[in-house]
Design an enzyme around this catalytic site. Sequence first.
Site, mmCIF file in Angstrom:
data_model
loop_
_atom_site.group_PDB
_atom_site.id
_atom_site.type_symbol
_atom_site.label_atom_id
_atom_site.label_comp_id
_atom_site.label_asym_id
_atom_site.label_seq_id
_atom_site.Cartn_x
_atom_site.Cartn_y
_atom_site.Cartn_z
ATOM 1 N N GLU A 187 2.648 4.693 4.772
ATOM 2 C CA GLU A 187 3.559 3.794 5.481
ATOM 3 C C GLU A 187 3.916 4.294 6.877
ATOM 4 O O GLU A 187 5.087 4.361 7.256
ATOM 5 C CB GLU A 187 4.819 3.567 4.642
ATOM 6 N N GLU A 328 0.612 1.035 -3.846
ATOM 7 C CA GLU A 328 1.941 0.853 -4.414
ATOM 8 C C GLU A 328 2.177 -0.639 -4.638
ATOM 9 O O GLU A 328 1.811 -1.463 -3.794
ATOM 10 C CB GLU A 328 3.043 1.389 -3.492
#
Length: 401
Positions: A187, A328
């Site tokens: 991220e 995820e």
Amino acid sequence: MVSQARKIGVSLLAAISAVVVAVSGPTGQASAGATAQLNAAQIVADMGAGWNLGNQLEANANGYPSETAWGLPTVTQALIDRVKASGFKTIRIPVSYLNNIGPGPNYTINASWLNRIQQVVDYAYNRGLYVLVNMHGDGYKTINGSWLICDSSAQTTIKAKYQKVWQQVAQRFQNYDQRLILESMNEEFDGQYGRPTQPCYSNINDYNQIFVDTVRRAGGNNSSRWLLVPGWNTNIDYTAGNYGFRLPTDQYRSPGIPSTEKRIMISVHYYSPWDFAGEENGTITQWGRGATNPSRRSTWGQEDYLDAQLKLMYDAFVVKGYPVVVGEYGSIDKTSFDSSNNRYRADFARAIVSTSKKYGAATVYWDNGVNGRYGFGLFDRRSYAVTQQGIIDAIMTGVRG
């Protein structure tokens, strides 16, 4: 995801906008492998259902990683055995380094920390599981000790440090076979939700290129290892669309790999719609066509949106030979507001896994070790009991197709 027990993933709000070394490890177990090389479609199928060991090796306090800092117990072999027994074939291990990296120019990783990382990897690897190891919290501005900051002016130093850290990690795992997959970062973005900015995205691309080049040249099986790289904040639109993502070149890979095959995977995360998957309130508790209360179902992010998002990744990467990993996904527990919530959490998980399979992507469920209100947990990490069998069953149904 950066996530403590109650802080489960602020950085993922971007979804709203678009959506041992060569011998033995510290356990004394040899880690060399000799399995046949798998192509893109084969490895995605072989990875099966995946699970994240979240909030453990990326947990930290005062700038130092600590696997118990966020309230969870020390990771054990028994936990990993329970995860495997539940049907998971892949485990992703988020890792932070932070102040366990020494000063330049060598940027030496604290030996005891690197040994512990390898020990936890071995819990899974030595059981025949696939293991994904990333660099997780080092790029978050909100984390004390973070340094992989894409809009910092100190890029020369950052890139040198990044190269040295991955060189050490790759050398440590050089004799592990293709079931060990390294992931460049997690991220990574400028911390501002919205469209990607420059030169930040260019620096993210540079990090991915440094990662690929460094791992490939680190010896052993690294020359043919599968490597996983993300785009801007692991966001599907900002990775698959025309926003600046650049696939790294792979000039140092083994000449034994057929030229028609790739050894690079693309990482994205999926938490859409965020008001169902991650927003900490009781407003939106249902998802999908089976929802019984329209006022509790989001106005966007349903099955059609999910299909379109995964098709974007298929068209941009899978058809070109680059597997996609939804590293995820998941949704928080809101049963304290709606007793039927777990049914929709299971529907959500099943749909993500089955749709990903349809479009040639592997999936890894985000488990932050928290059970009860706002938790993602599937297991109790103290007793090793399964806490969400319905969601696990849905994941296994989805992966079987």
